[in-house]
Design a protein around this motif. Structure first.
Motif, PDB file in Angstrom:
ATOM      1  N   ILE A  71       0.838  -1.207   0.000  1.00 23.85           N
ATOM      2  CA  ILE A  71       0.000   0.000   0.000  1.00 23.85           C
ATOM      3  C   ILE A  71       0.871   1.255   0.000  1.00 23.85           C
ATOM      4  O   ILE A  71       0.638   2.190  -0.767  1.00 23.85           O
ATOM      5  N   LEU A  72       1.901   1.274   0.862  1.00 19.68           N
ATOM      6  CA  LEU A  72       2.801   2.423   0.920  1.00 19.68           C
ATOM      7  C   LEU A  72       3.511   2.629  -0.415  1.00 19.68           C
ATOM      8  O   LEU A  72       3.656   3.771  -0.881  1.00 19.68           O
ATOM      9  N   ALA A  73       3.962   1.537  -1.030  1.00 19.42           N
ATOM     10  CA  ALA A  73       4.656   1.645  -2.308  1.00 19.42           C
ATOM     11  C   ALA A  73       3.739   2.223  -3.381  1.00 19.42           C
ATOM     12  O   ALA A  73       4.157   3.047  -4.199  1.00 19.42           O
ATOM     13  N   THR A  74       2.482   1.820  -3.377  1.00 14.61           N
ATOM     14  CA  THR A  74       1.523   2.342  -4.353  1.00 14.61           C
ATOM     15  C   THR A  74       1.295   3.830  -4.149  1.00 14.61           C
ATOM     16  O   THR A  74       1.298   4.620  -5.105  1.00 14.61           O
ATOM     17  N   TRP A  75       1.095   4.233  -2.896  1.00 15.11           N
ATOM     18  CA  TRP A  75       0.905   5.667  -2.605  1.00 15.11           C
ATOM     19  C   TRP A  75       2.115   6.488  -3.037  1.00 15.11           C
ATOM     20  O   TRP A  75       1.973   7.529  -3.685  1.00 15.11           O
ATOM     21  N   VAL A  76       3.311   6.015  -2.675  1.00 12.49           N
ATOM     22  CA  VAL A  76       4.529   6.775  -2.995  1.00 12.49           C
ATOM     23  C   VAL A  76       4.742   6.829  -4.507  1.00 12.49           C
ATOM     24  O   VAL A  76       5.127   7.871  -5.054  1.00 12.49           O
ATOM     25  N   TRP A  77       4.494   5.723  -5.195  1.00 14.60           N
ATOM     26  CA  TRP A  77       4.651   5.701  -6.651  1.00 14.60           C
ATOM     27  C   TRP A  77       3.714   6.711  -7.304  1.00 14.60           C
ATOM     28  O   TRP A  77       4.125   7.467  -8.194  1.00 14.60           O
ATOM     29  N   GLU A  78       2.459   6.726  -6.876  1.00 15.11           N
ATOM     30  CA  GLU A  78       1.494   7.663  -7.444  1.00 15.11           C
ATOM     31  C   GLU A  78       1.892   9.114  -7.167  1.00 15.11           C
ATOM     32  O   GLU A  78       1.842   9.968  -8.056  1.00 15.11           O
ATOM     33  N   LYS A  79       2.290   9.418  -5.930  1.00 18.37           N
ATOM     34  CA  LYS A  79       2.648  10.793  -5.569  1.00 18.37           C
ATOM     35  C   LYS A  79       3.950  11.226  -6.239  1.00 18.37           C
ATOM     36  O   LYS A  79       4.114  12.405  -6.573  1.00 18.37           O
ATOM     37  N   THR A  80       4.879  10.276  -6.433  1.00 18.20           N
ATOM     38  CA  THR A  80       6.134  10.614  -7.100  1.00 18.20           C
ATOM     39  C   THR A  80       5.864  11.153  -8.504  1.00 18.20           C
ATOM     40  O   THR A  80       6.487  12.127  -8.941  1.00 18.20           O
ATOM     41  N   HIS A  81       4.944  10.530  -9.217  1.00 17.25           N
ATOM     42  CA  HIS A  81       4.605  11.000 -10.557  1.00 17.25           C
ATOM     43  C   HIS A  81       3.710  12.236 -10.514  1.00 17.25           C
ATOM     44  O   HIS A  81       3.880  13.154 -11.320  1.00 17.25           O
ATOM     45  N   ALA A  82       2.775  12.270  -9.588  1.00 11.40           N
ATOM     46  CA  ALA A  82       1.865  13.419  -9.504  1.00 11.40           C
ATOM     47  C   ALA A  82       2.598  14.685  -9.089  1.00 11.40           C
ATOM     48  O   ALA A  82       2.231  15.785  -9.516  1.00 11.40           O
ATOM     49  N   LEU A  83       3.635  14.550  -8.252  1.00 15.90           N
ATOM     50  CA  LEU A  83       4.370  15.699  -7.738  1.00 15.90           C
ATOM     51  C   LEU A  83       5.715  15.881  -8.427  1.00 15.90           C
ATOM     52  O   LEU A  83       6.647  16.439  -7.850  1.00 15.90           O
ATOM     53  N   ASP A  84       5.827  15.431  -9.654  1.00 13.74           N
ATOM     54  CA  ASP A  84       7.045  15.641 -10.442  1.00 13.74           C
ATOM     55  C   ASP A  84       7.402  17.125 -10.426  1.00 13.74           C
ATOM     56  O   ASP A  84       6.607  17.965 -10.842  1.00 13.74           O
ATOM     57  N   PRO A  85       8.590  17.506  -9.913  1.00 12.91           N
ATOM     58  CA  PRO A  85       8.932  18.927  -9.816  1.00 12.91           C
ATOM     59  C   PRO A  85       8.982  19.641 -11.151  1.00 12.91           C
ATOM     60  O   PRO A  85       8.874  20.868 -11.202  1.00 12.91           O
TER      61      PRO A  85
END
Length: 263
Positions: A71-85
């Motif tokens: 679950i944590l990996a899924t959340w982090v993966w999604e946010k990593t792409h959504a919050l691309d600087p």
């Protein structure tokens, strides 16, 4: 924290914290329960010396952590792409600001407004801001903690960061990468303003008597600790890009010279 990037990061941290409590709280409670139940002085737990395996225990102690990690990996993966600087934030046209790390200060250039500042950054509240970031010295790291995001600044290279403030106020920005004697004082004020206040601030900078020319930049570029705020009424065209290209040209000349020497 204030701003869409900071809010998203804050939400992710609280989600992760809450999820980890699902494991941490029961483990602490069960540890205390087992220590009490199986204590040497009168515990009520049954002693089973021949017991060596329980499928239910194995599934519990391995299955729940694996599920939590997934679950944590899924959340982090999604946010990593959504919050691309590098991803431009939705809404109004972004304000373009170019940041150059120096020893031990920050130079900010507003290419569309043809102005520059040292150690003071201003932008309208609610408007996305796109930063182009580089360094004239050792590696630095640009960050405004209240808005979220951190990205490195390297000589001869350009990185980008997109931020936005949802509230007016004064925030602190700084270099997060140790860079020598003046590192602790390498901070700047980030001012989130109403549109009217921002336009007044721009006018104040434009009224400065000092243009940012090559002689002024040579002076500003010298190492200094706790450098004061400075304003520059004009900036040469493509100043930022030329500073990046300057280091790329030096690298090219060094490679070319080495090759010629070898020949």
């Amino acid at each position: 924290m204030t701003g869409p990037i900071a809010d998203a990061v804050d939400a992710l941290m609280w989600q992760a914290f809450g999820l980890m409590l699902v494991i941490v709280v029961p483990v602490i409670a069960l540890t205390l329960f087992i220590a009490w139940r199986y204590r040497a002085s009168g515990g009520s737990g049954t002693h089973q010396p021949d017991w060596d395996h329980s499928r239910a225990v194995e599934i519990t102690v391995w299955g729940i952590p694996v599920l939590m990690i997934a679950i944590l990996a899924t959340w982090v993966w999604e946010k990593t792409h959504a919050l691309d600087p590098y991803k431009v934030l939705p809404g109004a046209k972004p304000l373009q600001i170019e940041a150059i790390a120096l020893d031990w200060k920050w130079l900010f250039i507003y290419p569309e407004l043809n102005i520059g500042t040292v150690n003071e950054l201003a932008f309208p509240v609610g408007q996305p801001v796109t930063f182009r970031i580089t360094s004239e010295v050792a590696m630095n790291s640009f960050m405004i903690p209240a808005l979220g995001g951190q990205i490195y600044a390297m000589a001869g290279m350009e990185t980008k960061l997109n931020l936005q403030a949802n509230e007016t106020g004064t925030m602190q920005g700084r270099n997060m990468q140790f860079s020598g004697d003046g590192f602790a004082g390498q901070t700047f004020e980030a001012l989130s303003m109403s549109q009217d206040d921002f336009e007044a601030w721009v006018s104040k900078v434009q009224d400065s008597d000092t243009p940012l020319d090559h002689a002024t930049f040579a002076e500003v570029r010298k190492p200094s600790v706790d450098a004061p705020v400075r304003y520059f009424s004009t900036v040469p065209p493509d100043f930022f890009s030329k500073r990046v290209a300057h280091f790329m040209g030096m690298e090219h000349e060094m490679m070319h010279g080495t090759k010629a020497a070898n020949e």
